[in-house]
Design a protein around this motif. Structure first.
Motif, short mmCIF file in Angstrom:
data_model
loop_
_atom_site.label_atom_id
_atom_site.label_comp_id
_atom_site.label_asym_id
_atom_site.label_seq_id
_atom_site.Cartn_x
_atom_site.Cartn_y
_atom_site.Cartn_z
N ARG A 171 0.85 -1.20 0.00
CA ARG A 171 0.00 0.00 0.00
C ARG A 171 0.88 1.25 0.00
NH1 ARG A 171 -4.44 2.59 -1.57
NH2 ARG A 171 -5.02 4.19 -0.11
N GLY A 172 1.92 1.25 0.82
CA GLY A 172 2.85 2.38 0.87
C GLY A 172 3.56 2.60 -0.46
N GLU A 173 3.97 1.51 -1.11
CA GLU A 173 4.61 1.60 -2.43
C GLU A 173 3.65 2.22 -3.44
OE1 GLU A 173 6.25 -2.14 -3.77
OE2 GLU A 173 7.13 -2.50 -1.79
N TYR A 174 2.38 1.79 -3.38
CA TYR A 174 1.39 2.34 -4.30
C TYR A 174 1.24 3.86 -4.10
CZ TYR A 174 -3.05 3.85 -6.15
OH TYR A 174 -4.00 4.58 -6.80
N LEU A 175 1.09 4.28 -2.86
CA LEU A 175 0.90 5.71 -2.58
C LEU A 175 2.11 6.52 -3.04
CD1 LEU A 175 -0.83 5.52 0.91
CD2 LEU A 175 -1.89 6.09 -1.29
N ARG A 176 3.31 6.00 -2.82
CA ARG A 176 4.51 6.71 -3.30
C ARG A 176 4.51 6.77 -4.83
NH1 ARG A 176 6.29 4.24 1.21
NH2 ARG A 176 7.02 2.35 0.22
N ALA A 177 4.10 5.69 -5.48
CA ALA A 177 4.10 5.65 -6.96
C ALA A 177 3.16 6.69 -7.56
CB ALA A 177 3.70 4.24 -7.44
N ILE A 178 2.06 7.00 -6.87
CA ILE A 178 1.13 8.01 -7.41
C ILE A 178 1.40 9.40 -6.83
CG2 ILE A 178 -0.64 6.30 -7.97
CD1 ILE A 178 -2.25 7.45 -5.54
N GLY A 179 2.46 9.51 -6.05
CA GLY A 179 2.86 10.82 -5.54
C GLY A 179 2.11 11.32 -4.34
N VAL A 180 1.46 10.42 -3.60
CA VAL A 180 0.70 10.83 -2.42
C VAL A 180 1.56 10.70 -1.17
CG1 VAL A 180 -1.33 10.31 -0.99
CG2 VAL A 180 -1.51 10.26 -3.47
N GLY A 181 2.54 9.82 -1.16
CA GLY A 181 3.33 9.55 0.03
C GLY A 181 2.68 8.47 0.85
N ALA A 182 3.33 8.08 1.89
CA ALA A 182 2.79 6.99 2.73
C ALA A 182 2.64 7.43 4.16
CB ALA A 182 3.70 5.77 2.65
#
Length: 182
Positions: A171-182
């Motif tokens: 989930r954290g990787e996904y958020l970083r990938a879309i530029g939201v951060g974790a």
């Protein structure tokens, strides 16, 4: 495929729930969602050549076909439909190529946390990235036949949304990938 914001009005999940606010493919792409239109034959047969090309490009090694309907799922129908509509994520991509019927994938927009509903029909192929919160339901036609593709052995363990899942490294990787951060 048509995408729009879910209206959040209570009622049958199989209804369109169309807010009237469309969502462009660019918005879905920014969320990590990929889409292709691959024609299906009138008899519901996939375009194997196009699917094979995408499978090679994205390193998908396995596939199967599922019939989500009362007939296809039998006694498990009601419990499966309920499970599919629970908000969840997977640790792997979810890939679906619609061969017959229709249904909806809902994905969470970030950072607003709004639902975006994606209406799927024969010929639509979608890839939901690992870590995105989503859910699925049939529409009023009550049937969809879809090819599922997998990078390795078939896995579709759902992790329902909650504090523990929010802390999942995928989930954290996904958020970083879309530029939201974790």
């Amino acid at each position: 495929m048509r995408a729009y914001y879910f209206d959040n009005v209570p009622g049958d999940q199989r209804l369109p729930h169309d807010s009237g606010k469309s969502v462009l493919l660019e918005k879905l792409s920014a969320l990590g969602v990929h889409y292709w239109s691959i024609p299906v034959s009138p008899s519901g047969e996939p375009d194997e050549e196009a699917v094979d090309r995408i499978a090679r490009e994205r390193d998908y090694k396995n596939r199967d076909v599922i019939d989500v309907s009362r007939q296809g799922l039998g006694a498990a129908y009601e419990s499966k439909i309920k499970m599919f509509f629970e908000e969840h994520m997977h640790e792997d991509e979810e890939i679906r190529y619609i061969l017959a019927g229709s249904g909806f994938f809902d994905v969470r927009e970030h950072p607003t946390d709004n639902w975006i509903r994606i209406a799927m029909h024969p010929g639509d192929m979608i890839v939901l990235p690992a870590g995105i919160y989503h859910r699925f339901t049939l529409d009023e036609a009550d049937r969809i036949r879809a090819m599922r593709l997998f990078k390795d052995e078939p896995k579709w363990t759902p992790y329902n949304r909650g504090h523990e899942t929010d802390a999942n490294p995928i989930r954290g990787e996904y958020l970083r990938a879309i530029g939201v951060g974790a």
